[in-house]
Design an enzyme around this catalytic site. Structure first.
Site, mmCIF file in Angstrom:
data_model
loop_
_atom_site.group_PDB
_atom_site.id
_atom_site.type_symbol
_atom_site.label_atom_id
_atom_site.label_comp_id
_atom_site.label_asym_id
_atom_site.label_seq_id
_atom_site.Cartn_x
_atom_site.Cartn_y
_atom_site.Cartn_z
ATOM 1 N NE ARG A 136 44.899 -81.328 -43.202
ATOM 2 C CZ ARG A 136 44.437 -80.264 -42.829
ATOM 3 N NH1 ARG A 136 45.067 -79.330 -42.866
ATOM 4 N NH2 ARG A 136 43.172 -80.211 -42.432
ATOM 5 C CG HIS A 190 35.043 -80.707 -47.196
ATOM 6 N ND1 HIS A 190 34.644 -81.280 -45.802
ATOM 7 C CD2 HIS A 190 35.563 -79.446 -47.109
ATOM 8 C CE1 HIS A 190 34.445 -80.366 -45.103
ATOM 9 N NE2 HIS A 190 35.237 -79.272 -45.498
ATOM 10 C CG ASP A 233 39.295 -86.864 -45.726
ATOM 11 O OD1 ASP A 233 38.030 -86.375 -45.927
ATOM 12 O OD2 ASP A 233 40.204 -86.549 -44.757
ATOM 13 N N GLY A 284 42.553 -75.336 -33.370
ATOM 14 C CA GLY A 284 41.366 -74.947 -34.517
ATOM 15 C C GLY A 284 41.634 -73.976 -35.402
ATOM 16 N N GLY A 329 42.497 -75.324 -38.423
ATOM 17 C CA GLY A 329 42.650 -75.928 -39.578
ATOM 18 C C GLY A 329 44.005 -76.797 -40.244
ATOM 19 C CG ASP A 338 43.396 -83.698 -40.872
ATOM 20 O OD1 ASP A 338 43.544 -83.479 -41.984
ATOM 21 O OD2 ASP A 338 42.513 -83.108 -40.175
ATOM 22 C CE1 TYR A 368 35.171 -82.709 -42.309
ATOM 23 C CE2 TYR A 368 34.212 -84.456 -41.101
ATOM 24 C CZ TYR A 368 35.294 -83.923 -41.845
ATOM 25 O OH TYR A 368 35.989 -84.676 -42.621
HETATM 26 C C1 GLA Z 1 38.952 -81.994 -41.478
HETATM 27 C C2 GLA Z 1 38.998 -83.403 -41.547
HETATM 28 C C3 GLA Z 1 39.730 -84.096 -42.722
HETATM 29 C C4 GLA Z 1 39.148 -83.315 -43.980
HETATM 30 C C5 GLA Z 1 38.948 -81.973 -43.964
HETATM 31 C C6 GLA Z 1 38.384 -81.472 -45.200
HETATM 32 O O1 GLA Z 1 40.482 -81.364 -41.642
HETATM 33 O O2 GLA Z 1 39.595 -83.892 -40.206
HETATM 34 O O3 GLA Z 1 39.468 -85.447 -42.841
HETATM 35 O O4 GLA Z 1 37.992 -83.980 -44.036
HETATM 36 O O5 GLA Z 1 38.388 -81.537 -42.794
HETATM 37 O O6 GLA Z 1 39.009 -81.616 -46.298
#
Ligand code: GLA
Length: 392
Positions: free
Chosen positions: A28, A35, A37, A123, A125, A173, A223
């Site tokens: 995705r 940050h 969700d 990895g 993102g 995600d 995180y």
């Molecule tokens: C990661 C997490 C998601 C979200 C993003 C930041 O991808 O898996 O749940 O928090 O970081 O938006």
């Protein structure tokens, strides 16, 4: 050749018979709502045309044999043993956590052989972990002959990531990897889980992912720390989550340290930007949407502290090209500390922009970036190649 065809052939080559099921799920890209969700906020996200696929066929044992092309190894999940997590960082935790979720829900799979392949970079993102979990869950639906409610399925995948892979992630995600629709972007309210689908099919506009090809080790601990800071801020403001907070409320609050205040400010402003961005998308107001992406980057960099020099370099290069050169906006994507940036660009300038970002990023950092353009893609899918073969 698609990844689904590739795993089909690789399964046949590896196990010497044809697969009965092939499940796949996409990576995705998050347009905006970073940050947010896990703060009950909104995200505006889409699936991309890169997928993880698993081909499988039953075996006569109580074992799930998984051969991963990505990890170049074969691992076994023994269904007659307790399904305990593997060592931290091991890829098998993702499928194993999903298997455990199915078993806990009363859906015990039979043994099967499987082969996993992926075009989603790890990895970066781009939610490669969620793609693996969603593909596993979709495969298990086929194996167990059940169809889970999609929201329940996404939550099961999130649970697997949290308890088995040790990643305290939010719901964005797995929701995208499972629910995504072609040519549409999902505005997800992470509090009510209400999904609003917005068409994104203007051929004149393209979304680029620009992989910095770095991943800083800080990522996972940072995180979890940001999550805790958001909880601390919400508590100090007397709200259940930062979704319920506003900037005036934050200005009045005392006793918050600098970093925690910055986190709260990012989340509060990012939620507002995401709602505005959805409106821009509806109106095809690309320049305005681009400005929101730029503002999001600034907030993630300064207030939330999750960017890194390589992401900043990509964003700076993209900004220097600017709207006149076809870049509406650019920002980091996903958790941060490396991985991909995403840019909203004019399709007509895609080749020139790709070339310029690639050249300048390499000159500045000595690293080759990987640039990829994608339309919004479909979510997780299951196919039965043998039936298709008979029909076909
Ligand atoms: C990661 C997490 C998601 C979200 C993003 C930041 O991808 O898996 O749940 O928090 O970081 O938006």
């Amino acid at each position: 050749m698609t990844i689904v065809q590739r795993v089909h052939d690789a399964f046949a080559g590896h196990y010497g018979r044809a697969p009965l099921w092939i499940a796949s799920a996409p990576g995705r890209l998050n347009l905006i709502g970073e940050h947010t969700d896990y703060n009950d906020g909104f995200v505006l996200s889409m699936a991309i045309e890169l997928r993880t696929a698993i081909a499988a066929a039953p075996n006569d044992t109580r074992k799930i044999v998984l051969h991963s092309e990505v990890a170049a190894e074969t691992a076994v999940i023994d269904l007659s043993q307790p399904l305990v997590p593997e060592a931290p960082g091991r890829w098998l935790n993702h499928p194993k956590g999903v298997v455990a979720g199915f078993v806990a829900a009363g859906h015990e799979p039979r043994g099967f052989d499987a082969l996993v392949g992926s075009s989603v970079p790890i990895g970066a993102g781009l939610a490669s972990s969620a793609a693996l979990e969603a593909a596993t869950a979709t495969l298990l639906e086929g194996v167990c002959g059940v169809e889970l409610d999609p929201v329940r399925k996404a939550l099961l995948c999130q649970q697997a990531a949290q308890t088995y892979a040790g990643m305290p992630c939010g719901i964005m995600d797995p929701f995208i990897c499972i629910l995504a629709r072609r040519d549409q972007v999902l505005l997800l309210d992470c509090r009510s889980r209400e999904a609003v689908w917005l068409a994104f099919e203007d051929p004149d506009v393209t979304v680029l992912s620009i992989n910095t090809n770095v991943k800083h080790r800080l990522a996972d601990g940072a995180y979890a720390l940001r999550r805790r800071q958001c909880e601390t801020a919400a508590q100090a403001l007397g709200v259940r989550s930062l979704r319920e907070a506003g900037l005036e409320m934050l200005a009045r609050a005392d006793g918050l340290d600098h970093a925690t205040r910055g986190c709260a400010r990012h989340v509060i402003t990012e939620i507002a930007r995401t709602v505005q961005a959805a409106q821009c998308l509806r109106e095809r107001a690309w320049a305005e949407l681009g400005q929101l992406l730029d503002a999001s980057q600034e907030s993630l960099q300064r207030d939330y502290g999750v960017s890194c020099p390589e992401l900043d370099a990509v964003v700076e290069i993209a900004r220097a090209i600017g709207p006149r050169g076809g870049v509406f906006g650019c920002r980091m994507n996903g958790g941060g500390f490396g991985g991909c940036a995403m840019a909203l660009i004019a399709t007509s300038a895609a080749a020139a922009i790709t070339q310029r970002i690639g050249t300048e990023y390499q000159r500045r950092t000595g690293i080759a970036a990987t640039v990829f353009a994608s339309r919004p893609a479909d979510g997780a899918r299951l196919s039965h190649p043998q039936e298709q073969g008979r029909r076909g």
